[in-house]
Design a protein around this motif. Structure first.
Motif, PDB file in Angstrom:
ATOM      1  N   VAL A  33      -9.454   0.331   0.022  1.00 29.00           N
ATOM      2  CA  VAL A  33      -8.060  -0.121   0.047  1.00 29.00           C
ATOM      3  C   VAL A  33      -7.913  -1.315   0.990  1.00 29.00           C
ATOM      4  CG1 VAL A  33      -5.710   0.486   0.757  1.00 29.00           C
ATOM      5  CG2 VAL A  33      -7.048   2.094  -0.609  1.00 29.00           C
ATOM      6  N   ASP A  81      -0.792  -8.333  -4.217  1.00 28.80           N
ATOM      7  CA  ASP A  81      -1.670  -7.184  -4.429  1.00 28.80           C
ATOM      8  C   ASP A  81      -0.894  -5.886  -4.256  1.00 28.80           C
ATOM      9  OD1 ASP A  81      -4.339  -6.163  -4.981  1.00 28.80           O
ATOM     10  OD2 ASP A  81      -4.320  -5.384  -2.938  1.00 28.80           O
ATOM     11  N   GLU A  82      -1.288  -4.866  -5.016  1.00 26.37           N
ATOM     12  CA  GLU A  82      -0.740  -3.516  -4.866  1.00 26.37           C
ATOM     13  C   GLU A  82      -1.887  -2.532  -4.809  1.00 26.37           C
ATOM     14  OE1 GLU A  82       1.861  -2.561  -8.069  1.00 26.37           O
ATOM     15  OE2 GLU A  82       3.484  -3.879  -7.406  1.00 26.37           O
ATOM     16  N   GLN A  83      -1.856  -1.642  -3.836  1.00 26.32           N
ATOM     17  CA  GLN A  83      -2.852  -0.574  -3.744  1.00 26.32           C
ATOM     18  C   GLN A  83      -2.147   0.769  -3.843  1.00 26.32           C
ATOM     19  OE1 GLN A  83      -6.308  -0.878  -3.586  1.00 26.32           O
ATOM     20  NE2 GLN A  83      -5.763  -2.984  -4.122  1.00 26.32           N
ATOM     21  N   TRP A  84      -2.690   1.663  -4.698  1.00 25.73           N
ATOM     22  CA  TRP A  84      -2.050   2.950  -4.970  1.00 25.73           C
ATOM     23  C   TRP A  84      -3.020   4.108  -4.731  1.00 25.73           C
ATOM     24  CZ3 TRP A  84       3.025   2.745  -5.624  1.00 25.73           C
ATOM     25  CH2 TRP A  84       3.597   1.553  -6.102  1.00 25.73           C
ATOM     26  N   ILE A  95       0.877  -1.184   0.000  1.00 25.85           N
ATOM     27  CA  ILE A  95       0.000   0.000   0.000  1.00 25.85           C
ATOM     28  C   ILE A  95       0.905   1.222   0.000  1.00 25.85           C
ATOM     29  CG2 ILE A  95      -1.868   1.225   1.163  1.00 25.85           C
ATOM     30  CD1 ILE A  95      -2.408  -1.386   2.745  1.00 25.85           C
ATOM     31  N   ALA A 122      -9.659  -4.413  -0.419  1.00 24.07           N
ATOM     32  CA  ALA A 122      -8.936  -5.038  -1.521  1.00 24.07           C
ATOM     33  C   ALA A 122      -7.743  -5.848  -1.023  1.00 24.07           C
ATOM     34  CB  ALA A 122      -8.468  -3.963  -2.501  1.00 24.07           C
ATOM     35  N   VAL A 123      -7.007  -5.289  -0.066  1.00 23.40           N
ATOM     36  CA  VAL A 123      -5.854  -6.006   0.484  1.00 23.40           C
ATOM     37  C   VAL A 123      -6.314  -7.261   1.218  1.00 23.40           C
ATOM     38  CG1 VAL A 123      -3.937  -5.898   2.117  1.00 23.40           C
ATOM     39  CG2 VAL A 123      -4.411  -3.946   0.639  1.00 23.40           C
TER      40      VAL A 123
END
Length: 400
Positions: free
Chosen positions: A212, A198-201, A169, A215-216
């Motif tokens: 966020v 996973d990647e959160q931006w 994140i 999703a993670v």
């Protein structure tokens, strides 16, 4: 009578001009730029730090007998405004050098200005690796340990974790992108068994923490790398605690152990995160004791990491100017390359090959104490031990 009056007025103007010229020659001006209105949690302690340093420098005789004056401007968190401020400081104020900046994209903008205008720039805070490597230039130096350095320090601990499935994140701008990229690279080299699931931006300063966190959680990682800070960090932690995101999961987090980011979490501080930070209450060295005593005496407050960065930025600028005994940019560069000096964290050196200082960072874990977040089990990591060698840097940095 009229002629005498005109002559007298002319003489007065000439004397005033001479006095102004003498005044100008008796001081050295430094230009300082930062995001004061956008990020006060860091920049206000930073300002206090550099103001303390200016007082100390001048009390000790200034720069080879000349008074040090800092002219400060607020960039509002906008690269274009930072470049405008830089131009005003150089063209109107005739400063000897530029210092400061916080956000990585702003640091890069001022660095580009410095390179184009051939002006010496000491970047205080921006952490992107690009500022000393891929977009490095001969006029730019950096004080704080870079993303690479802090990532290497964190990876040293993170690689010991059994976790194989990782999520990230990070704010979606230069700093966050750079931090994630280098952490993933170094971590994967040490642990080829790692999976990045996973990647959160989220946008910097505008995180919508609910989606966020959801999703993670859906990616079901065993560990999380966090690069958010400030208000975004508070929102992420609050939402993550509410939804149980951090339960049974390891978290590695850039910067979270810094008081300016840890303090607002209060009793919501998650425990056991591996972090870089500044445990000012646990540092027992002569260099730090001296700084702490002076800071508390002046402000009746404890320092944040910003205080250290602001203080050492001006101390470094003064040392550079004193050694160069000139405001010529080429002489300032020559004086800085390889220059060593004391700091509240011990001696640091500006490397000649990439203009990065060897200032280090503390690595430890978050904990709760008396309803407040603190950093425990902290160890100082010397910056020089976490920088790549000359051969690797030569591949990363363009030739000046």
């Amino acid at each position: 009578m009229r002629r005498r009056h005109v002559l007298g007025a002319g003489l007065a103007i000439a004397v005033a001009g001479m006095a102004g010229s003498a005044m100008a020659q008796s001081e050295i001006k430094i230009g300082e730029i930062n995001s004061y209105s956008l990020l006060p949690a860091f920049t206000e302690p930073y300002r206090k730090g550099w103001q303390l340093a200016v007082e100390e420098v001048n009390a000790a005789g200034g720069i080879n007998g000349k008074k040090l004056v800092v002219i400060s401007k607020d960039d509002g968190g906008k690269p274009a405004d930072a470049q405008t401020a830089a131009n005003e400081l150089v063209s109107s104020e005739n400063v000897a050098m530029l210092t400061g900046t916080f956000l990585s994209n702003i640091g890069l903008a001022v660095s580009d200005f410095a390179n184009q205008k051939k002006v010496f720039f000491l970047a205080a805070e921006p952490l992107t690796d690009a500022i000393t490597w891929s977009k490095g230039n001969r006029y730019t130096f950096r004080l704080r340990p870079s993303n690479y350095m802090q990532a290497a320090m964190l990876v040293e601990e993170a690689a010991k974790l059994p976790a194989k499935r990782w999520a990230t994140i990070a704010p979606n701008y230069e700093y966050g992108q750079s931090a994630v990229a280098v952490f993933k690279k170094l971590m994967s080299e040490k642990r080829p068994d790692i999976q990045w699931v996973d990647e959160q931006w989220p946008p910097q300063g505008k995180i919508d923490a609910g989606p966020v966190v959801q999703a993670v959680a859906s990616a079901n990682p065993e560990a999380i790398l966090n690069v958010t800070f400030g208000a975004d960090l508070v929102k992420l932690v609050r939402e993550g605690n509410t939804r149980g995101l951090f339960k049974g999961r390891s978290v590695v987090s850039f910067l979270t152990g810094e008081p300016e980011y840890l303090d607002p979490l209060k009793d919501e501080t998650p425990e056991g995160w591996i972090v870089t930070g500044y445990p000012w209450y646990d540092i027992k060295t002569p260099d730090h004791d001296k700084f702490l005593k002076a800071y508390q005496a002046k402000y009746n407050d404890y320092p944040r990491l910003g205080s250290i960065v602001g203080y050492q930025t001006i101390k470094a600028a003064a040392a550079i100017l004193a050694k160069a005994n000139s405001t010529d940019p080429e002489k300032l560069i020559a004086a800085t390359e390889g220059l060593s000096m004391p700091s509240p964290f011990g001696e640091i050196t500006f490397r000649k090959i990439d203009h990065q200082s060897t200032l280090g960072a503390y690595v430890g874990k978050t904990a709760l104490k008396d309803g407040k977040g603190v950093m425990v089990d902290s160890v100082y990591r010397k910056g020089a031990d976490y920088l790549p060698g000359d051969a690797e840097v030569a591949k990363l940095r363009p030739k000046d």
